[in-house]
Design a protein around this motif. Structure first.
Motif, PDB file in Angstrom:
ATOM      1  N   MET A   1     -43.666  -5.568 -46.074  1.00  0.00           N
ATOM      2  CA  MET A   1     -42.939  -6.738 -45.602  1.00  0.00           C
ATOM      3  C   MET A   1     -43.052  -7.867 -46.635  1.00  0.00           C
ATOM      4  O   MET A   1     -44.014  -7.913 -47.407  1.00  0.00           O
ATOM      5  CB  MET A   1     -43.480  -7.191 -44.246  1.00  0.00           C
ATOM      6  N   GLU A   3     -42.858 -11.271 -45.893  1.00  0.00           N
ATOM      7  CA  GLU A   3     -43.098 -12.560 -45.259  1.00  0.00           C
ATOM      8  C   GLU A   3     -44.210 -13.328 -45.987  1.00  0.00           C
ATOM      9  O   GLU A   3     -45.253 -12.767 -46.303  1.00  0.00           O
ATOM     10  CB  GLU A   3     -43.476 -12.365 -43.792  1.00  0.00           C
ATOM     11  N   MET A  16     -38.885 -15.361 -45.698  1.00  0.00           N
ATOM     12  CA  MET A  16     -38.661 -13.954 -45.428  1.00  0.00           C
ATOM     13  C   MET A  16     -37.494 -13.465 -46.280  1.00  0.00           C
ATOM     14  O   MET A  16     -36.489 -14.166 -46.418  1.00  0.00           O
ATOM     15  CB  MET A  16     -38.349 -13.732 -43.938  1.00  0.00           C
ATOM     16  N   ARG A  18     -34.890 -10.004 -47.268  1.00  0.00           N
ATOM     17  CA  ARG A  18     -34.396  -8.687 -46.909  1.00  0.00           C
ATOM     18  C   ARG A  18     -33.372  -8.234 -47.947  1.00  0.00           C
ATOM     19  O   ARG A  18     -32.417  -8.962 -48.245  1.00  0.00           O
ATOM     20  CB  ARG A  18     -33.735  -8.690 -45.520  1.00  0.00           C
ATOM     21  N   THR A 117     -42.189 -15.415 -36.856  1.00  0.00           N
ATOM     22  CA  THR A 117     -41.996 -14.299 -37.780  1.00  0.00           C
ATOM     23  C   THR A 117     -41.627 -13.015 -37.043  1.00  0.00           C
ATOM     24  O   THR A 117     -40.722 -12.288 -37.468  1.00  0.00           O
ATOM     25  CB  THR A 117     -43.262 -14.063 -38.618  1.00  0.00           C
ATOM     26  N   THR A 121     -38.098 -11.204 -37.505  1.00  0.00           N
ATOM     27  CA  THR A 121     -38.115  -9.810 -37.971  1.00  0.00           C
ATOM     28  C   THR A 121     -37.164  -8.963 -37.139  1.00  0.00           C
ATOM     29  O   THR A 121     -36.346  -8.199 -37.677  1.00  0.00           O
ATOM     30  CB  THR A 121     -39.535  -9.233 -37.904  1.00  0.00           C
ATOM     31  N   ASP A 125     -33.544  -7.323 -38.331  1.00  0.00           N
ATOM     32  CA  ASP A 125     -33.261  -5.902 -38.111  1.00  0.00           C
ATOM     33  C   ASP A 125     -31.928  -5.737 -37.395  1.00  0.00           C
ATOM     34  O   ASP A 125     -31.118  -4.864 -37.732  1.00  0.00           O
ATOM     35  CB  ASP A 125     -34.376  -5.256 -37.287  1.00  0.00           C
ATOM     36  N   ARG A 138     -39.477  -0.481 -34.995  1.00  0.00           N
ATOM     37  CA  ARG A 138     -40.503  -1.522 -35.022  1.00  0.00           C
ATOM     38  C   ARG A 138     -41.409  -1.385 -33.812  1.00  0.00           C
ATOM     39  O   ARG A 138     -41.025  -0.844 -32.779  1.00  0.00           O
ATOM     40  CB  ARG A 138     -39.866  -2.913 -34.981  1.00  0.00           C
TER      41      ARG A 138
END
Length: 259
Positions: A1, A3, A16, A18, A117, A121, A125, A138
């Protein structure tokens, strides 16, 4: 991750990233068009897409809405806006196979960072899936929350300048569920004496051999916010109280994720 949690000018900054296999223009529409935001963003959004334009956020089942202002607008690269006292900055950088999405959130509630967070997350997603990506397996929100508590060190207490002790801990269950679990919780070395207050479900306190221990509960993000204070000599009780609180938090998270 990816973060990262830092501090800047006295405020907490969550970053964050992605890597998305979608072009920046496609992701930009998902960030700015209300019909596409509805598939992944945590609130219903209405926005005036221009610099200084107004933006509003409404949650299902709540009468009141939050609002903010667009502070930076450079399509399809940058969108920054306020959400109450929070600042959110969304950036897109094209890559060979899509784009890199970066969310930077600046706010004051550091103890709530695990909740923020974990929530983002799951939202990111959902964004990737809404764009046509594969679902990301997850852990349940509560277990993901507890992971970030440990990652960020949000389980640590502090000794205040007067020598007393304080913990502030976001939990994943409502205060009505937490309240019964507080009764009888005592750290090693603390001899519980007479009760001082018992205001269900917000405050419970009792005397100990050198002062007073007080549990307080209020509504937080995703569950109750717990604050524990202990007056009197406290440094030696940081580790024992941390163990008590983390055992409580783990039990509540397990119940929430199983429910």
């Amino acid at each position: 991750m990816t973060e990262q949690l830092t501090s800047e000018n006295g405020r907490t900054v969550l970053r964050m990233e992605r890597a998305l296999r979608h072009p920046a223009e496609k992701v930009w529409r998902a960030l700015t068009e209300p019909s596409e935001l509805a598939a992944w963003f945590p609130a219903a959004v209405e926005l005036d897409l221009q610099l200084s334009g107004r933006i509003t956020f409404a949650f299902e089942g709540e009468e009141d809405s939050d609002s903010g202002v667009i502070r930076a607008y450079d399509p399809p690269r940058l969108l920054e806006f306020t959400w109450g006292e929070e600042i959110q900055r969304w950036e897109l950088i094209p890559t060979a196979d899509g784009c890199l999405l970066t969310l930077t959130a600046t706010y004051d509630d550091r103890p709530g960072s695990a909740s923020f967070t974990a929530g983002w997350t799951l939202c990111l997603d959902a964004l990737n899936e809404a764009l046509g990506g594969s679902p990301v397996p997850r852990a349940h929100y509560a277990l993901l929350h507890e992971y970030f508590v440990r990652t960020y060190g949000l389980d640590a207490g502090e000794v205040l300048t007067d020598g007393s002790l304080r913990f502030e801990r976001q939990l994943t269950a409502p205060k009505e569920q937490v309240w019964p679990a507080l009764h009888g919780l005592v750290a090693e070395g603390i001899e519980a004496g007479p009760a001082r207050t018992a205001v269900e479900p917000t405050e419970l306190s009792f005397e100990w051999q050198h002062g007073v221990v007080t549990w307080r509960l209020r509504d937080g993000n995703g569950g109750a916010r717990l604050v524990l204070t202990q007056s009197g000599p406290a440094a030696q009780y940081l580790a024992p109280w941390r163990e008590v609180i983390e055992e409580l938090a783990a039990g509540l998270a397990a119940q929430t994720s199983a429910g």
